[in-house]
Design a protein around this motif. Sequence first.
Motif, mmCIF file in Angstrom:
data_model
loop_
_atom_site.group_PDB
_atom_site.id
_atom_site.type_symbol
_atom_site.label_atom_id
_atom_site.label_comp_id
_atom_site.label_asym_id
_atom_site.label_seq_id
_atom_site.Cartn_x
_atom_site.Cartn_y
_atom_site.Cartn_z
ATOM 1 N N HIS A 1 0.838 -1.206 0.000
ATOM 2 C CA HIS A 1 0.000 0.000 0.000
ATOM 3 C C HIS A 1 0.868 1.248 0.000
ATOM 4 C CE1 HIS A 1 -2.975 2.942 1.498
ATOM 5 N NE2 HIS A 1 -3.879 2.119 0.980
ATOM 6 N N GLU A 2 0.394 2.259 -0.700
ATOM 7 C CA GLU A 2 1.175 3.490 -0.859
ATOM 8 C C GLU A 2 1.494 4.172 0.464
ATOM 9 O OE1 GLU A 2 -2.749 6.303 -1.820
ATOM 10 O OE2 GLU A 2 -1.255 5.926 -3.374
ATOM 11 N N SER A 3 0.691 3.961 1.484
ATOM 12 C CA SER A 3 0.920 4.627 2.764
ATOM 13 C C SER A 3 2.197 4.150 3.454
ATOM 14 C CB SER A 3 -0.267 4.409 3.697
ATOM 15 O OG SER A 3 -0.399 3.055 4.061
ATOM 16 N N GLN B 1 5.082 3.630 1.729
ATOM 17 C CA GLN B 1 6.239 3.913 0.880
ATOM 18 C C GLN B 1 7.276 4.786 1.582
ATOM 19 O OE1 GLN B 1 4.861 5.499 -2.858
ATOM 20 N NE2 GLN B 1 3.965 3.558 -3.516
ATOM 21 N N HIS B 2 6.836 5.749 2.377
ATOM 22 C CA HIS B 2 7.775 6.719 2.931
ATOM 23 C C HIS B 2 8.543 6.210 4.141
ATOM 24 C CE1 HIS B 2 4.345 7.303 5.621
ATOM 25 N NE2 HIS B 2 5.172 7.919 6.462
ATOM 26 N N PRO C 1 -2.758 -1.519 5.887
ATOM 27 C CA PRO C 1 -2.938 -0.367 6.773
ATOM 28 C C PRO C 1 -4.372 -0.157 7.243
ATOM 29 C CG PRO C 1 -2.986 0.390 4.518
ATOM 30 C CD PRO C 1 -2.733 -1.110 4.459
ATOM 31 N N TYR C 2 -5.240 -1.127 6.994
ATOM 32 C CA TYR C 2 -6.642 -1.001 7.387
ATOM 33 C C TYR C 2 -6.836 -1.535 8.809
ATOM 34 C CZ TYR C 2 -6.500 -0.987 2.305
ATOM 35 O OH TYR C 2 -6.158 -0.722 1.009
ATOM 36 N N HIS D 1 -2.338 9.482 12.608
ATOM 37 C CA HIS D 1 -2.513 9.193 11.173
ATOM 38 C C HIS D 1 -3.534 8.096 10.913
ATOM 39 C CE1 HIS D 1 -0.008 5.751 12.126
ATOM 40 N NE2 HIS D 1 0.972 6.553 12.508
ATOM 41 N N ARG E 1 -3.233 5.040 10.618
ATOM 42 C CA ARG E 1 -2.758 3.923 9.801
ATOM 43 C C ARG E 1 -2.434 2.726 10.685
ATOM 44 N NH1 ARG E 1 3.122 4.184 7.100
ATOM 45 N NH2 ARG E 1 3.611 3.813 9.300
ATOM 46 N N GLU F 1 -0.504 -0.828 11.307
ATOM 47 C CA GLU F 1 0.741 -1.424 10.836
ATOM 48 C C GLU F 1 1.019 -2.674 11.649
ATOM 49 O OE1 GLU F 1 4.567 0.573 12.340
ATOM 50 O OE2 GLU F 1 3.259 2.287 11.951
#
Length: 264
Positions: free
Chosen positions: A12-14, A16-17, A208-209, A221, A223, A225
């Motif tokens: 998931h894109e969340s 990436q950072h 991340p759900y 946030h 999110r 994890e």
Amino acid sequence: MQLIDIGANLGHESFQHDFDAVLARARAHGVVQMVVTGASRGGSARALEIAQAHAGFLYATAGVHPHHAIEYTDEADAELRALHAHPEVVAVGECGLDYYRDFSPRHAQRRAFERQLQLGVDTGKPLFLHQRDAHADFMAVMRNFDGRLGPAVVHCFTGTKEELFDYLDQGWHIGITGWLCDERRGLHLREIVRHIPAERLMIETDAPYLLPRTVRPQPSHRRNEPMYLRHIVEELARDRGEPVEVTAAATTATARAFFRLPAP
């Protein structure tokens, strides 16, 4: 305490950072292995890529979620079969039926589901299943493959006691997430998880759900994890009336046997 997260959407894109930090926090909280969920054509390829970059720690599933069922073409089937040739891909799915949102037409969902069950027959790999508001049709499709499928887990189980017993009667496994911690929607799970035999019970974050609502302090946030898997197993153990060490050891042993994972 060693834990295995059987369902994390790490592509998931969340993530990436801060991907490496997410993995480090998971390890620090006792997560020794994870299965990265593949839920679309592109997502399954990405799940394999992630798993290959973290050999022995991360593994992958490859499949097409019912939300994406319209993308299940002959070409998609060939792509999935190629992905399943890799040993890091340990299960077929996420596949199944979702009539709650109906992002794909129901006939397309059933066809994609059937083709992935056939993939399970052909590969001999376990099934990573999804069902929401489609229990009768889900059971009917699965019955068409009676005697031909390997082990199956109904991941992120949120259903009724009757649905749970239907799955257990078939010999299937059950994946429990932070839905258990939702006082609005998950209270019934706290009453029925004690009925799941230890050798059929596994845990997952579905990150991340589904951030567990009982985590304190709640991250700003929102999110989820994999580090929160420890919180989930603590809540699950309490509801089952057993020490958390017992629940943790059992779910880890069950996951390792189900997905045929080597010791880390």
